[in-house]
Design an enzyme around this catalytic site. Structure first.
Site, mmCIF file in Angstrom:
data_model
loop_
_atom_site.group_PDB
_atom_site.id
_atom_site.type_symbol
_atom_site.label_atom_id
_atom_site.label_comp_id
_atom_site.label_asym_id
_atom_site.label_seq_id
_atom_site.Cartn_x
_atom_site.Cartn_y
_atom_site.Cartn_z
ATOM 1 N N HIS A 259 0.851 -1.191 0.000
ATOM 2 C CA HIS A 259 0.000 0.000 0.000
ATOM 3 C C HIS A 259 0.883 1.235 0.000
ATOM 4 O O HIS A 259 1.945 1.239 0.605
ATOM 5 C CB HIS A 259 -0.909 0.015 1.243
ATOM 6 N N ASP A 310 -7.863 -5.552 -0.309
ATOM 7 C CA ASP A 310 -8.336 -6.420 -1.386
ATOM 8 C C ASP A 310 -8.024 -7.898 -1.155
ATOM 9 O O ASP A 310 -8.661 -8.759 -1.754
ATOM 10 C CB ASP A 310 -7.710 -5.984 -2.723
HETATM 11 N N1 CMC Z 1 4.117 -7.521 -4.414
HETATM 12 C C1 CMC Z 1 5.456 -7.483 -4.480
HETATM 13 N N2 CMC Z 1 6.190 -6.392 -4.218
HETATM 14 C C2 CMC Z 1 5.531 -5.289 -3.886
HETATM 15 C C3 CMC Z 1 4.129 -5.249 -3.778
HETATM 16 C C4 CMC Z 1 3.427 -6.425 -4.070
HETATM 17 N N3 CMC Z 1 2.096 -6.453 -4.000
HETATM 18 N N4 CMC Z 1 3.731 -4.013 -3.419
HETATM 19 C C5 CMC Z 1 4.861 -3.294 -3.301
HETATM 20 N N5 CMC Z 1 5.941 -4.069 -3.580
HETATM 21 C C6 CMC Z 1 7.340 -3.646 -3.572
HETATM 22 C C7 CMC Z 1 7.667 -3.019 -4.917
HETATM 23 O O1 CMC Z 1 8.105 -3.958 -5.848
HETATM 24 C C8 CMC Z 1 8.714 -2.010 -4.525
HETATM 25 O O2 CMC Z 1 9.907 -2.687 -4.324
HETATM 26 P P1 CMC Z 1 11.308 -2.033 -4.788
HETATM 27 O O3 CMC Z 1 11.426 -0.774 -3.946
HETATM 28 O O4 CMC Z 1 12.293 -3.083 -4.475
HETATM 29 O O5 CMC Z 1 11.154 -1.729 -6.241
HETATM 30 C C9 CMC Z 1 8.234 -1.523 -3.161
HETATM 31 O O6 CMC Z 1 7.481 -2.612 -2.613
HETATM 32 C C10 CMC Z 1 7.348 -0.290 -3.247
HETATM 33 O O7 CMC Z 1 6.271 -0.574 -4.136
HETATM 34 P P2 CMC Z 1 5.641 0.465 -5.133
HETATM 35 O O8 CMC Z 1 4.912 -0.263 -6.220
HETATM 36 O O9 CMC Z 1 6.634 1.492 -5.542
HETATM 37 O O10 CMC Z 1 4.602 1.157 -4.160
HETATM 38 P P3 CMC Z 1 3.439 2.102 -4.578
HETATM 39 O O11 CMC Z 1 3.127 2.889 -3.378
HETATM 40 O O12 CMC Z 1 3.739 2.846 -5.834
HETATM 41 O O13 CMC Z 1 2.253 1.096 -4.937
HETATM 42 C C11 CMC Z 1 0.540 -0.453 -4.714
HETATM 43 C C12 CMC Z 1 1.269 0.707 -4.047
HETATM 44 C C13 CMC Z 1 -0.697 -0.753 -3.898
HETATM 45 C C14 CMC Z 1 0.102 -0.063 -6.126
HETATM 46 C C15 CMC Z 1 1.472 -1.673 -4.763
HETATM 47 O O14 CMC Z 1 1.756 -2.093 -3.452
HETATM 48 C C16 CMC Z 1 0.889 -2.797 -5.580
HETATM 49 O O15 CMC Z 1 1.038 -2.810 -6.809
HETATM 50 N N6 CMC Z 1 0.201 -3.777 -4.923
HETATM 51 C C17 CMC Z 1 -0.478 -4.825 -5.655
HETATM 52 C C18 CMC Z 1 -1.816 -4.332 -6.183
HETATM 53 C C19 CMC Z 1 -2.833 -4.137 -5.087
HETATM 54 O O16 CMC Z 1 -2.986 -4.987 -4.228
HETATM 55 N N7 CMC Z 1 -3.562 -3.012 -5.153
HETATM 56 C C20 CMC Z 1 -4.602 -2.676 -4.161
HETATM 57 C C21 CMC Z 1 -4.170 -1.487 -3.366
HETATM 58 S S1 CMC Z 1 -5.044 -1.213 -1.844
HETATM 59 C C22 CMC Z 1 -6.716 -1.032 -2.140
HETATM 60 C C23 CMC Z 1 -7.105 -0.421 -3.399
HETATM 61 O O17 CMC Z 1 -6.699 0.687 -3.723
HETATM 62 O O18 CMC Z 1 -7.887 -1.054 -4.121
#
Ligand code: CMC
Length: 374
Positions: A259, A310
């Site tokens: 998140h 989710d």
């Molecule tokens: N699986 C694996 N690694 C992850 C995940 C994940 N679900 N989420 C974050 N990371 C890692 C990411 O690879 C990155 O690592 P590094 O710094 O080594 O590159 C680090 O954690 C930071 O992640 P980010 O993608 O830069 O973080 P963000 O704040 O831009 O994205 C997010 C937040 C929710 C989009 C992301 O965590 C994600 O893609 N999660 C999976 C999709 C998901 O479950 N979305 C629902 C979000 S919550 C409710 C909603 O809005 O619906």
């Protein structure tokens, strides 16, 4: 500073009185009330009232909003005529986006953008979303439409219109709690999209349409469907660890985890985990629960990342026998309460939302005539 501000991280895009998050401590509140108190005690109708009036309703105020919501459940004639075509041709979130956009054409308040008309439109939208989803599903399944029952709560009525049977009180209450948990979440992508649209002084239906479009993506609301697909792909709990480790080795994300704001347990996940466990016991089917437990453990061991709203929502909806492709539309049926309240808040103190940019293109250069180009 290469990535400073990427994804607008840390940027305060608007002030809001509707909800607040402390991502370090895992705290979420709606208008000052802890999500834990609300999940344990509030109905979704109380949450709609709270988000739109910034106070919990009295008994008579609650009775009144329940009645207004119950009266507004039927889509207008134009949308009703459109639904069979959408059921035959469109995926659920595309149906919802199109049907909500189309609803504006025959809204009883027309293009009246007064504060009072916008409130009525907001309540109408909260009331009609579940009907759109239920009617769509029954139409595509060649099943008779079940008209809304005004004596049922919004949650119980949705399950009734979807399945044709009235849910028992425990099941209806559980689904109601899911709606409570998803209703608002500060400046998430879909709420921000709604506010950006409203800030141009576009209408509330346009803002809801923009919000649905943003919610649809797998990094946002679409994640709950992706989680169920993953559980189905894994098949048995003993295969979960290898599956997740392989995903990480391929640099793929695991849906339902991580998140932007929470750096600890998402407080909504706590309730959804409990409900998934209860439903696993109640249904005598530990399948989704056991696989989910194994996924959660592996993601924590390997990456130290927590589940978000989710992740366990997928199991809960699965146990409630809701078709997987309706999970994200159900998220919208709840979040429309927050979206519409945010849009009204935006109108009340509006300024165009227009961020700045960082230019990374070529330096100024001379025009090259077509005949001189490579
Ligand atoms: N699986 C694996 N690694 C992850 C995940 C994940 N679900 N989420 C974050 N990371 C890692 C990411 O690879 C990155 O690592 P590094 O710094 O080594 O590159 C680090 O954690 C930071 O992640 P980010 O993608 O830069 O973080 P963000 O704040 O831009 O994205 C997010 C937040 C929710 C989009 C992301 O965590 C994600 O893609 N999660 C999976 C999709 C998901 O479950 N979305 C629902 C979000 S919550 C409710 C909603 O809005 O619906």
């Amino acid at each position: 500073m290469a990535n400073a501000g990427k994804g607008l991280e840390g940027v305060v895009a608007a002030e809001t009185a509707l909800s607040d998050i402390d991502g370090q401590q895992g705290i979420l509140s709606y208008v000052g009330y802890s999500i834990h108190d609300l999940a344990d005690n509030a109905t979704f109708e109380e949450i709609i009232y709270l988000l739109h009036h910034l106070e919990l309703p009295t008994e008579s105020q609650l009775a009144s909003i329940r009645e207004q919501l119950a009266q507004e459940r039927e889509p207008n004639g134009f949308v009703s005529e459109l639904l069979p075509t959408l059921a035959a041709n469109a995926a659920p979130m595309s149906m919802l986006r199109t049907a909500v956009s189309a609803s504006s054409a025959k809204d009883p308040d027309g293009w009246d953008v007064s504060e009072a008309a916008n409130y009525r439109k907001a309540i109408r939208l909260c009331a009609v979303f579940p009907t759109l989803v239920a009617y769509y599903h029954r139409l595509r399944s060649d099943e008779k439409l079940i008209p809304p029952d005004p004596n049922l709560s919004l949650a119980a009525n949705f399950l009734y219109m979807l399945k044709g049977d009235k849910a028992d009180d425990d099941t209806a209450r559980m689904f109601d709690t899911c709606l409570v948990l998803h209703a608002d979440h500060t400046m998430n992508a879909s709420t921000f999209a709604a506010r950006v649209c409203a800030a141009t002084l576009s209408d509330i239906h346009s803002a809801m349409t923009a919000a649905i479009a943003a919610l649809k993506g797998p990094l946002h609301g679409g994640a709950n469907e992706a989680v169920m697909k993953m559980i189905k792909e894994i098949k048995t709990a003993d295969k979960a660890r290898d599956y997740i480790i392989k995903k990480f080795a391929n640099k793929e994300k695991v849906m339902g985890f991580g998140h932007r704001v929470y750096k600890t347990e998402d407080p909504r996940a706590t309730h959804l985990r409990r409900m998934a466990k209860e439903l696993a016991e109640k249904t005598g089917d530990p399948h989704n629960w056991e696989i989910s437990q194994e996924i959660e453990k592996t993601v924590m061991d390997e990456k130290g990342i927590y589940p978000n709203v989710d992740f366990y929502a997928a199991s809960v909806y699965g146990y409630l026998q809701i078709p997987t492709d309706l999970f994200t539309p159900i998220f919208a049926c709840s979040r429309v309460a927050g979206w519409s309240a945010h849009v009204r808040e935006q109108y009340a103190d509006n300024r165009l939302i227009r961020p700045d940019h960082g230019y990374v293109g070529p330096a100024p250069r001379d025009w090259t005539p077509l005949s001189d180009r490579g």
